[in-house]
Design a protein around this motif. Sequence first.
Motif, PDB file in Angstrom:
ATOM      1  N   UNK A  65       0.783  -1.230   0.000  1.00 48.33           N
ATOM      2  CA  UNK A  65       0.000   0.000   0.000  1.00 48.33           C
ATOM      3  C   UNK A  65       0.811   1.274   0.000  1.00 48.33           C
ATOM      4  N   UNK A  66       2.122   1.199  -0.192  1.00 49.45           N
ATOM      5  CA  UNK A  66       2.957   2.401  -0.162  1.00 49.45           C
ATOM      6  C   UNK A  66       2.769   3.267  -1.407  1.00 49.45           C
ATOM      7  N   UNK A  67       2.257   2.693  -2.481  1.00 48.74           N
ATOM      8  CA  UNK A  67       1.945   3.395  -3.726  1.00 48.74           C
ATOM      9  C   UNK A  67       3.123   4.198  -4.284  1.00 48.74           C
ATOM     10  N   UNK A  68       4.160   3.519  -4.748  1.00 53.36           N
ATOM     11  CA  UNK A  68       5.320   4.227  -5.281  1.00 53.36           C
ATOM     12  C   UNK A  68       4.997   5.075  -6.507  1.00 53.36           C
ATOM     13  N   UNK A  69       3.945   4.728  -7.265  1.00 55.52           N
ATOM     14  CA  UNK A  69       3.601   5.516  -8.453  1.00 55.52           C
ATOM     15  C   UNK A  69       3.239   6.948  -8.066  1.00 55.52           C
ATOM     16  N   UNK A  70       2.453   7.104  -7.034  1.00 57.69           N
ATOM     17  CA  UNK A  70       2.075   8.453  -6.584  1.00 57.69           C
ATOM     18  C   UNK A  70       3.310   9.227  -6.155  1.00 57.69           C
ATOM     19  N   UNK A  71       4.204   8.554  -5.438  1.00 53.76           N
ATOM     20  CA  UNK A  71       5.426   9.208  -4.967  1.00 53.76           C
ATOM     21  C   UNK A  71       6.332   9.600  -6.136  1.00 53.76           C
ATOM     22  N   UNK A  72       6.473   8.707  -7.127  1.00 55.15           N
ATOM     23  CA  UNK A  72       7.307   9.004  -8.282  1.00 55.15           C
ATOM     24  C   UNK A  72       6.790  10.182  -9.084  1.00 55.15           C
ATOM     25  N   UNK A  73       5.486  10.224  -9.307  1.00 55.33           N
ATOM     26  CA  UNK A  73       4.885  11.340 -10.040  1.00 55.33           C
ATOM     27  C   UNK A  73       5.095  12.638  -9.272  1.00 55.33           C
ATOM     28  N   UNK A  74       4.883  12.604  -7.967  1.00 55.26           N
ATOM     29  CA  UNK A  74       5.052  13.807  -7.149  1.00 55.26           C
ATOM     30  C   UNK A  74       6.487  14.314  -7.202  1.00 55.26           C
ATOM     31  N   UNK A  75       7.455  13.418  -7.087  1.00 54.03           N
ATOM     32  CA  UNK A  75       8.862  13.823  -7.140  1.00 54.03           C
ATOM     33  C   UNK A  75       9.187  14.454  -8.491  1.00 54.03           C
ATOM     34  N   UNK A  76       8.777  13.806  -9.589  1.00 57.17           N
ATOM     35  CA  UNK A  76       9.084  14.352 -10.919  1.00 57.17           C
ATOM     36  C   UNK A  76       8.418  15.708 -11.152  1.00 57.17           C
ATOM     37  N   UNK A  77       7.237  15.890 -10.609  1.00 60.58           N
ATOM     38  CA  UNK A  77       6.528  17.155 -10.810  1.00 60.58           C
ATOM     39  C   UNK A  77       7.137  18.289 -10.005  1.00 60.58           C
ATOM     40  N   UNK A  78       7.869  17.980  -8.944  1.00 64.46           N
ATOM     41  CA  UNK A  78       8.447  19.025  -8.109  1.00 64.46           C
ATOM     42  C   UNK A  78       9.905  19.334  -8.446  1.00 64.46           C
ATOM     43  N   UNK A  79      10.446  18.689  -9.453  1.00 68.39           N
ATOM     44  CA  UNK A  79      11.809  19.033  -9.866  1.00 68.39           C
ATOM     45  C   UNK A  79      11.813  20.425 -10.481  1.00 68.39           C
ATOM     46  N   UNK A  80      12.871  21.174 -10.240  1.00 64.91           N
ATOM     47  CA  UNK A  80      12.924  22.528 -10.825  1.00 64.91           C
ATOM     48  C   UNK A  80      13.047  22.477 -12.338  1.00 64.91           C
TER      49      UNK A  80
END
Length: 108
Positions: free
Chosen positions: A93-108
Amino acid sequence: MISFGEANLGHNEVNGKPVSAELIAAMQLAQKPIFTMPNGNKQAMAWVNNMGGGNPTFHPVILKNGGTSGFGTVIAINPTKDATIFIGMNQVGANPAVKGVEILRHLP
């Protein structure tokens, strides 16, 4: 997996080795949306184009996730930022997809 992500970004060279134009074209074809899902994301052959919930300031993040009970993975690319990420987790249930999308969207 990061090398695979770089090749999917369309890089002509990965780890000092050339990537053929035919392989790049095939990878880009596999990312091309063929169906719009009810949530607005777009399904490609094996990839999902996360469209950002309709937010016009979000560029699509293209991802492939998977797993079974006990672990989950995602490889995601953001062509606009020329970035790729791979996450592997051993939590249900850690949902790495949500985390990966969030990280990529917050890159400068």
